[in-house]
Write an enzyme that holds these catalytic residues in place. Structure first.
Site, mmCIF file in Angstrom:
data_model
loop_
_atom_site.group_PDB
_atom_site.id
_atom_site.type_symbol
_atom_site.label_atom_id
_atom_site.label_comp_id
_atom_site.label_asym_id
_atom_site.label_seq_id
_atom_site.Cartn_x
_atom_site.Cartn_y
_atom_site.Cartn_z
ATOM 1 N N SER A 1 0.827 -1.222 0.055
ATOM 2 C CA SER A 1 -0.097 0.046 -0.002
ATOM 3 C C SER A 1 0.924 1.435 0.051
ATOM 4 O O SER A 1 2.167 1.261 0.296
ATOM 5 C CB SER A 1 -0.830 -0.057 1.127
ATOM 6 O OG SER A 1 -1.544 -1.117 1.202
HETATM 7 N N1 SAH Z 1 0.503 -4.271 4.057
HETATM 8 C C1 SAH Z 1 0.931 -5.101 3.100
HETATM 9 C C2 SAH Z 1 0.152 -5.011 1.657
HETATM 10 C C3 SAH Z 1 -0.843 -5.921 1.746
HETATM 11 S S1 SAH Z 1 -1.596 -6.329 0.260
HETATM 12 C C4 SAH Z 1 2.444 -4.563 2.770
HETATM 13 O O1 SAH Z 1 2.700 -3.663 3.415
HETATM 14 O O2 SAH Z 1 2.970 -5.063 1.850
HETATM 15 C C5 SAH Z 1 -2.987 -7.244 1.112
HETATM 16 C C6 SAH Z 1 -2.440 -8.783 1.476
HETATM 17 O O3 SAH Z 1 -3.536 -9.595 2.138
HETATM 18 C C7 SAH Z 1 -1.779 -9.595 0.241
HETATM 19 O O4 SAH Z 1 -0.582 -10.026 0.468
HETATM 20 C C8 SAH Z 1 -3.063 -10.529 0.312
HETATM 21 O O5 SAH Z 1 -2.336 -11.918 -0.274
HETATM 22 C C9 SAH Z 1 -3.347 -10.849 1.599
HETATM 23 N N2 SAH Z 1 -4.704 -11.692 2.100
HETATM 24 C C10 SAH Z 1 -5.690 -11.459 1.562
HETATM 25 N N3 SAH Z 1 -6.745 -12.163 2.035
HETATM 26 C C11 SAH Z 1 -5.980 -12.774 3.087
HETATM 27 C C12 SAH Z 1 -6.547 -13.507 4.150
HETATM 28 N N4 SAH Z 1 -7.771 -13.996 4.249
HETATM 29 N N5 SAH Z 1 -5.629 -14.005 5.132
HETATM 30 C C13 SAH Z 1 -4.389 -13.519 5.152
HETATM 31 N N6 SAH Z 1 -4.020 -12.507 4.104
HETATM 32 C C14 SAH Z 1 -4.731 -12.300 3.095
#
Ligand code: SAH
Length: 220
Positions: free
Chosen positions: A67
């Protein structure tokens, strides 16, 4: 030239990023200090490393994104994380937000559903010496009961509704920050657990996140 400049050629870019985050309204000195310390370039793929200190979201592979830093800082400022807090992050992705959290709290628990991202994030966090982070591959829509209850829970992916398990795993007085909405647009929502049974909700801002996929999220 100081030794820091030799070891970290990105230090000046990172200081400029702190200015960009401040320009977006972030004031908490602890949050700004965390942004000034965590080397974001280590958490992004080589192809976008030159853009690591822009205040933008970037692709991290597997259809996911890291993000925008000012938005990640907004999470931390809104949650008012204290050093002794027990914090759960759902959707660790690159591990950058996890590292910011690890600068603010000594008890960070993080989950990510894509094994490859978990592995990569863990490698970088280990290399940088963050020993106060537990990170596993897991469906975070069911939380992580083992270390509950939490003072704060951050969800970095968008859900259709607030997963009950996350509210259950909050302490009374605890806070959950989660984007709620449809696949295309969401409201970053602060959920406070006021009593054992009751919550209140406050919309912080509009946002666009990748979907939270899992048992109490979107179907994969
Ligand atoms: N804050 C993170 C970016 C998040 S992107 C950073 O600094 O890089 C959102 C992430 O949530 C993705 O990697 C995706 O795979 C994960 N995600 C989606 N659904 C999820 C779930 N049910 N449990 C754990 N992770 C999940």
């Amino acid at each position: 030239m100081g030794s820091r400049a030799v070891t970290d050629p990105y230090a000046r870019k990172r200081q400029r990023l702190v200015g960009k985050v401040q320009a977006q309204g972030i004031r908490d000195p602890r949050v700004l200090a965390a942004v000034s310390r965590v080397p974001r370039h280590r958490f992004v793929p080589a192809a976008v490393v030159q853009r690591a200190y822009e205040d933008n979201a970037l692709p991290i592979g597997y259809g996911q994104t890291i993000s925008q830093p000012s938005l990640q800082a907004l999470y931390l400022e809104t949650l008012e994380i204290e050093p002794e807090d027990r914090v759960l992050e759902v959707g660790a992705g690159s591990g950058y937000q996890t590292a910011l959290l690890a600068e603010l709290s000594s008890n960070v628990y993080a989950v990510e559903r894509i094994t490859e991202l978990t592995q990569r994030a863990r490698e970088v966090l280990d290399e940088l010496g963050y020993t106060n982070v537990a990170l596993v591959t897991k469906d975070g829509t069911t939380g992580w009961a083992k270390y509950a209850p939490y003072d704060s829970i951050l969800v970095g992916a968008a859900a259709p509704r607030v997963p009950d398990a996350l509210v259950e795993q909050l302490k009374v007085g605890g806070r959950l920050l989660i984007p709620i909405g449809d696949r295309h647009h969401q409201q970053l929502t602060l959920v406070r657990k006021v009593t054992d049974e009751g919550t209140d909700e406050q919309v912080i801002t509009g946002c666009v996140f990748v979907p939270l996929i899992g048992r109490f999220g979107w179907p994969g």
